[in-house]
Design an enzyme around this catalytic site. Structure first.
Site, PDB file in Angstrom:
ATOM      1  N   VAL A 131       3.018  17.044  12.320  1.00 45.57           N
ATOM      2  CA  VAL A 131       2.703  17.704  11.042  1.00 45.57           C
ATOM      3  C   VAL A 131       1.216  17.676  10.715  1.00 45.57           C
ATOM      4  O   VAL A 131       0.773  18.391   9.804  1.00 45.57           O
ATOM      5  CB  VAL A 131       3.509  17.115   9.857  1.00 45.57           C
ATOM      6  N   TYR A 182      -3.332   6.617   0.358  1.00 48.34           N
ATOM      7  CA  TYR A 182      -1.976   7.133   0.106  1.00 48.34           C
ATOM      8  C   TYR A 182      -1.861   7.693  -1.316  1.00 48.34           C
ATOM      9  O   TYR A 182      -1.282   8.767  -1.530  1.00 48.34           O
ATOM     10  CB  TYR A 182      -1.000   5.981   0.328  1.00 48.34           C
TER      11      TYR A 182
HETATM   12  N1  CAA Z   1      -2.009  -6.222  -7.905  1.00 49.23           N
HETATM   13  C1  CAA Z   1      -2.984  -7.104  -8.158  1.00 49.23           C
HETATM   14  N2  CAA Z   1      -3.454  -7.967  -7.240  1.00 49.23           N
HETATM   15  C2  CAA Z   1      -2.905  -7.923  -6.027  1.00 49.23           C
HETATM   16  C3  CAA Z   1      -1.898  -7.019  -5.698  1.00 49.23           C
HETATM   17  C4  CAA Z   1      -1.441  -6.159  -6.706  1.00 49.23           C
HETATM   18  N3  CAA Z   1      -0.455  -5.273  -6.479  1.00 49.23           N
HETATM   19  N4  CAA Z   1      -1.548  -7.209  -4.425  1.00 49.23           N
HETATM   20  C5  CAA Z   1      -2.335  -8.208  -3.949  1.00 49.23           C
HETATM   21  N5  CAA Z   1      -3.128  -8.645  -4.933  1.00 49.23           N
HETATM   22  C6  CAA Z   1      -4.118  -9.702  -4.850  1.00 49.23           C
HETATM   23  C7  CAA Z   1      -3.587 -10.890  -4.045  1.00 49.23           C
HETATM   24  O1  CAA Z   1      -2.797 -11.729  -4.871  1.00 49.23           O
HETATM   25  C8  CAA Z   1      -4.883 -11.558  -3.590  1.00 49.23           C
HETATM   26  O2  CAA Z   1      -5.423 -12.283  -4.661  1.00 49.23           O
HETATM   27  P1  CAA Z   1      -6.309 -13.598  -4.412  1.00 49.23           P
HETATM   28  O3  CAA Z   1      -7.470 -13.154  -3.559  1.00 49.23           O
HETATM   29  O4  CAA Z   1      -6.687 -14.016  -5.770  1.00 49.23           O
HETATM   30  O5  CAA Z   1      -5.392 -14.540  -3.682  1.00 49.23           O
HETATM   31  C9  CAA Z   1      -5.826 -10.371  -3.359  1.00 49.23           C
HETATM   32  O6  CAA Z   1      -5.265  -9.268  -4.124  1.00 49.23           O
HETATM   33  C10 CAA Z   1      -5.891  -9.969  -1.889  1.00 49.23           C
HETATM   34  O7  CAA Z   1      -4.578  -9.595  -1.527  1.00 49.23           O
HETATM   35  P2  CAA Z   1      -4.019  -9.829  -0.092  1.00 49.23           P
HETATM   36  O8  CAA Z   1      -4.273 -11.209   0.341  1.00 49.23           O
HETATM   37  O9  CAA Z   1      -2.639  -9.304  -0.047  1.00 49.23           O
HETATM   38  O10 CAA Z   1      -4.992  -8.894   0.762  1.00 49.23           O
HETATM   39  P3  CAA Z   1      -4.709  -8.357   2.153  1.00 49.23           P
HETATM   40  O11 CAA Z   1      -5.950  -7.694   2.608  1.00 49.23           O
HETATM   41  O12 CAA Z   1      -4.085  -9.371   3.014  1.00 49.23           O
HETATM   42  O13 CAA Z   1      -3.573  -7.237   1.857  1.00 49.23           O
HETATM   43  C11 CAA Z   1      -2.610  -5.248   1.040  1.00 49.23           C
HETATM   44  C12 CAA Z   1      -3.840  -6.161   0.997  1.00 49.23           C
HETATM   45  C13 CAA Z   1      -2.378  -4.734   2.459  1.00 49.23           C
HETATM   46  C14 CAA Z   1      -2.908  -4.047   0.155  1.00 49.23           C
HETATM   47  C15 CAA Z   1      -1.372  -6.017   0.555  1.00 49.23           C
HETATM   48  O14 CAA Z   1      -1.655  -6.560  -0.714  1.00 49.23           O
HETATM   49  C16 CAA Z   1      -0.169  -5.116   0.430  1.00 49.23           C
HETATM   50  O15 CAA Z   1       0.488  -4.780   1.389  1.00 49.23           O
HETATM   51  N6  CAA Z   1       0.162  -4.730  -0.794  1.00 49.23           N
HETATM   52  C17 CAA Z   1       1.284  -3.826  -1.062  1.00 49.23           C
HETATM   53  C18 CAA Z   1       0.784  -2.398  -1.181  1.00 49.23           C
HETATM   54  C19 CAA Z   1       1.952  -1.503  -1.499  1.00 49.23           C
HETATM   55  O16 CAA Z   1       2.621  -1.647  -2.502  1.00 49.23           O
HETATM   56  N7  CAA Z   1       2.209  -0.555  -0.618  1.00 49.23           N
HETATM   57  C20 CAA Z   1       3.341   0.311  -0.801  1.00 49.23           C
HETATM   58  C21 CAA Z   1       3.954   0.570   0.555  1.00 49.23           C
HETATM   59  S1  CAA Z   1       5.516   1.401   0.420  1.00 49.23           S
HETATM   60  C22 CAA Z   1       5.073   2.934  -0.005  1.00 49.23           C
HETATM   61  O17 CAA Z   1       3.939   3.315  -0.022  1.00 49.23           O
HETATM   62  C23 CAA Z   1       6.188   3.865  -0.383  1.00 49.23           C
HETATM   63  C24 CAA Z   1       5.962   4.377  -1.719  1.00 49.23           C
HETATM   64  O18 CAA Z   1       5.507   5.496  -1.848  1.00 49.23           O
HETATM   65  C25 CAA Z   1       6.379   3.587  -2.890  1.00 49.23           C
HETATM   66  P1  NAP Z   2       9.927   6.521   7.299  1.00 51.52           P
HETATM   67  O1  NAP Z   2      11.296   6.009   7.496  1.00 51.52           O
HETATM   68  O2  NAP Z   2       8.787   5.783   7.908  1.00 51.52           O
HETATM   69  O3  NAP Z   2       9.879   8.048   7.752  1.00 51.52           O
HETATM   70  C1  NAP Z   2       8.680   8.752   7.826  1.00 51.52           C
HETATM   71  C2  NAP Z   2       8.892   9.955   8.715  1.00 51.52           C
HETATM   72  O4  NAP Z   2       7.648  10.670   8.839  1.00 51.52           O
HETATM   73  C3  NAP Z   2       9.350   9.585  10.108  1.00 51.52           C
HETATM   74  O5  NAP Z   2      10.591  10.203  10.329  1.00 51.52           O
HETATM   75  C4  NAP Z   2       8.278  10.150  11.030  1.00 51.52           C
HETATM   76  O6  NAP Z   2       8.823  10.839  12.133  1.00 51.52           O
HETATM   77  C5  NAP Z   2       7.592  11.178  10.151  1.00 51.52           C
HETATM   78  N1  NAP Z   2       6.206  11.370  10.605  1.00 51.52           N
HETATM   79  C6  NAP Z   2       5.181  10.500  10.484  1.00 51.52           C
HETATM   80  N2  NAP Z   2       4.073  11.008  11.059  1.00 51.52           N
HETATM   81  C7  NAP Z   2       4.406  12.233  11.540  1.00 51.52           C
HETATM   82  C8  NAP Z   2       3.703  13.250  12.230  1.00 51.52           C
HETATM   83  N3  NAP Z   2       2.389  13.160  12.533  1.00 51.52           N
HETATM   84  N4  NAP Z   2       4.376  14.379  12.576  1.00 51.52           N
HETATM   85  C9  NAP Z   2       5.672  14.507  12.284  1.00 51.52           C
HETATM   86  N5  NAP Z   2       6.398  13.583  11.622  1.00 51.52           N
HETATM   87  C10 NAP Z   2       5.773  12.461  11.263  1.00 51.52           C
HETATM   88  O7  NAP Z   2       9.562   6.603   5.744  1.00 51.52           O
HETATM   89  P2  NAP Z   2      10.439   7.003   4.497  1.00 51.52           P
HETATM   90  O8  NAP Z   2      10.468   5.828   3.607  1.00 51.52           O
HETATM   91  O9  NAP Z   2      11.684   7.673   4.897  1.00 51.52           O
HETATM   92  O10 NAP Z   2       9.430   8.052   3.821  1.00 51.52           O
HETATM   93  C11 NAP Z   2       9.665   9.447   3.782  1.00 51.52           C
HETATM   94  C12 NAP Z   2       8.711  10.079   2.782  1.00 51.52           C
HETATM   95  O11 NAP Z   2       8.962   9.544   1.488  1.00 51.52           O
HETATM   96  C13 NAP Z   2       7.238   9.794   3.070  1.00 51.52           C
HETATM   97  O12 NAP Z   2       6.467  10.940   2.765  1.00 51.52           O
HETATM   98  C14 NAP Z   2       6.904   8.681   2.117  1.00 51.52           C
HETATM   99  O13 NAP Z   2       5.544   8.650   1.805  1.00 51.52           O
HETATM  100  C15 NAP Z   2       7.753   9.061   0.938  1.00 51.52           C
HETATM  101  N6  NAP Z   2       8.081   7.965   0.034  1.00 51.52           N
HETATM  102  C16 NAP Z   2       8.711   6.859   0.492  1.00 51.52           C
HETATM  103  C17 NAP Z   2       9.026   5.854  -0.409  1.00 51.52           C
HETATM  104  C18 NAP Z   2       9.716   4.599   0.003  1.00 51.52           C
HETATM  105  O14 NAP Z   2       9.742   3.692  -0.833  1.00 51.52           O
HETATM  106  N7  NAP Z   2      10.290   4.494   1.178  1.00 51.52           N
HETATM  107  C19 NAP Z   2       8.686   5.988  -1.736  1.00 51.52           C
HETATM  108  C20 NAP Z   2       8.022   7.132  -2.158  1.00 51.52           C
HETATM  109  C21 NAP Z   2       7.742   8.116  -1.262  1.00 51.52           C
HETATM  110  P3  NAP Z   2       9.370  10.100  13.463  1.00 51.52           P
HETATM  111  O15 NAP Z   2      10.426   9.124  12.991  1.00 51.52           O
HETATM  112  O16 NAP Z   2       9.922  11.212  14.250  1.00 51.52           O
HETATM  113  O17 NAP Z   2       8.175   9.432  14.085  1.00 51.52           O
END
Ligand code: CAA
Ligand code: NAP
Length: 247
Positions: free
Chosen positions: A62, A153
């Site tokens: 994509v 993101y």
């Molecule tokens: N709010 C405020 N402070 C935070 C925080 C938050 N959400 N998360 C971490 N911190 C703080 C930590 O407590 C830490 O504080 P101290 O230095 O005082 O101890 C500091 O920030 C540094 O944090 P980390 O040690 O975690 O730093 P790192 O570099 O190891 O990791 C990170 C940073 C990768 C961003 C990690 O915090 C992380 O994975 N956070 C989660 C991010 C997240 O929610 N991602 C969503 C993924 S799922 C998704 O994206 C789907 C969707 O659409 C919902």
């Molecule tokens: P997932 O299980 O990791 O699935 C992501 C999908 O994206 C995989 O099927 C992967 O395909 C495809 N993809 C990634 N890179 C691609 C590329 N270059 N070309 C074609 N396909 C690609 O994640 P998910 O949780 O189901 O997420 C689906 C969507 O919802 C994402 O857009 C994510 O940001 C959004 N979303 C997720 C959450 C959550 O909490 N999980 C919350 C809010 C929004 P392959 O498997 O074939 O590699």
């Protein structure tokens, strides 16, 4: 109900698979896309079939416009004109901005935002010409509220909704709706990649419903937007997040 051709990008991922299942059960002809690195497409089709869901598949990167154009042409010649496009493929590369590299920025913007242009561009004109279409962009709560560790993101996901609002205006009179769905934290491998300690202390406590969402809950909303009844919903950003972000 008319049978429509529905394309779900990232159809083999956690949310994508649930969307494929739900749209197929609603009677649509579903095509799931998978990435070039995915080696389990054949097995996935068999597994889905065993669960009562017939799906076709097509490989696409994509992030690559040419790949998307070819995939759309292949789908249209094999399955027919595309009526429903669910832009669902996405990735995360989480890091605080201080630690984020240019490659983390580029990968996330290309996969989550450029992809929406790359897939919608070749699919949209046909919908307009035929006077019916549904484009659904899977964004995120983190595009609405921002998220620590996700400057890339959050920017990409917010950008998706800007795209939705502009295109919705352009195609509204042509029977094509364009909407964004913004899920909160849903129990897929994307969310399971968040460190458990962060999840337990920083994320789950912020969800009033007290749990992660289910992919099937997102899929049900997608299916509704694909119905005739949903024809008056366009340019919307529909939250499904257990109350984590209210606006
Ligand atoms: N709010 C405020 N402070 C935070 C925080 C938050 N959400 N998360 C971490 N911190 C703080 C930590 O407590 C830490 O504080 P101290 O230095 O005082 O101890 C500091 O920030 C540094 O944090 P980390 O040690 O975690 O730093 P790192 O570099 O190891 O990791 C990170 C940073 C990768 C961003 C990690 O915090 C992380 O994975 N956070 C989660 C991010 C997240 O929610 N991602 C969503 C993924 S799922 C998704 O994206 C789907 C969707 O659409 C919902
Ligand atoms: P997932 O299980 O990791 O699935 C992501 C999908 O994206 C995989 O099927 C992967 O395909 C495809 N993809 C990634 N890179 C691609 C590329 N270059 N070309 C074609 N396909 C690609 O994640 P998910 O949780 O189901 O997420 C689906 C969507 O919802 C994402 O857009 C994510 O940001 C959004 N979303 C997720 C959450 C959550 O909490 N999980 C919350 C809010 C929004 P392959 O498997 O074939 O590699």
């Amino acid at each position: 109900m008319a049978q429509r051709v529905a394309v779900v990008t990232g159809g083999m991922g956690g949310i994508g698979e649930a969307i494929c299942m739900r749209l197929a059960k609603a009677g649509h002809q579903v095509v799931a896309t998978y990435s070039p690195g995915n080696t389990r497409a054949g097995q996935w089709v068999n597994d889905m079939k065993a669960r009562g869901c017939e799906c076709n598949t097509v490989q696409v990167d994509v992030t690559d416009f040419d790949s998307c154009q070819k995939a759309v042409a292949k789908i249209q010649s094999e399955a027919g004109p595309i009526d429903i496009l669910v832009n669902n493929a996405g990735i995360t590369r989480d890091a605080t901005f201080m630690k984020m590299g240019k490659s983390d920025w580029d990968a996330v913007l290309r996969t989550n935002l450029d992809s929406v242009f790359n897939m919608t561009k070749p699919a949209c004109n046909g919908m307009v010409d035929r006077g019916w279409g549904r484009i659904i962009n899977i964004s995120s709560i983190n595009g609405q509220k921002g998220q620590f560790g996700q400057t890339n993101y959050s920017a990409a996901k917010a950008g998706m909704h800007g795209f939705t609002k502009a295109l919705a205006q352009e195609v509204a009179r042509k029977g094509v709706t364009v909407n964004t769905i913004s899920p909160g934290y849903i129990g897929t491998k994307m969310v399971l990649a968040v460190p458990k300690e962060i999840m337990d202390t920083k994320i789950i406590p912020q969800i009033p419903v007290g749990r992660l969402g289910k992919p099937e809950e997102v899929a049900a909303l997608v299916a509704y937007l694909c119905t005739e009844e949903a024809a008056f919903i366009t340019g919307a950003n529909i939250a499904i997040n257990g109350g984590q972000h209210m606006y």
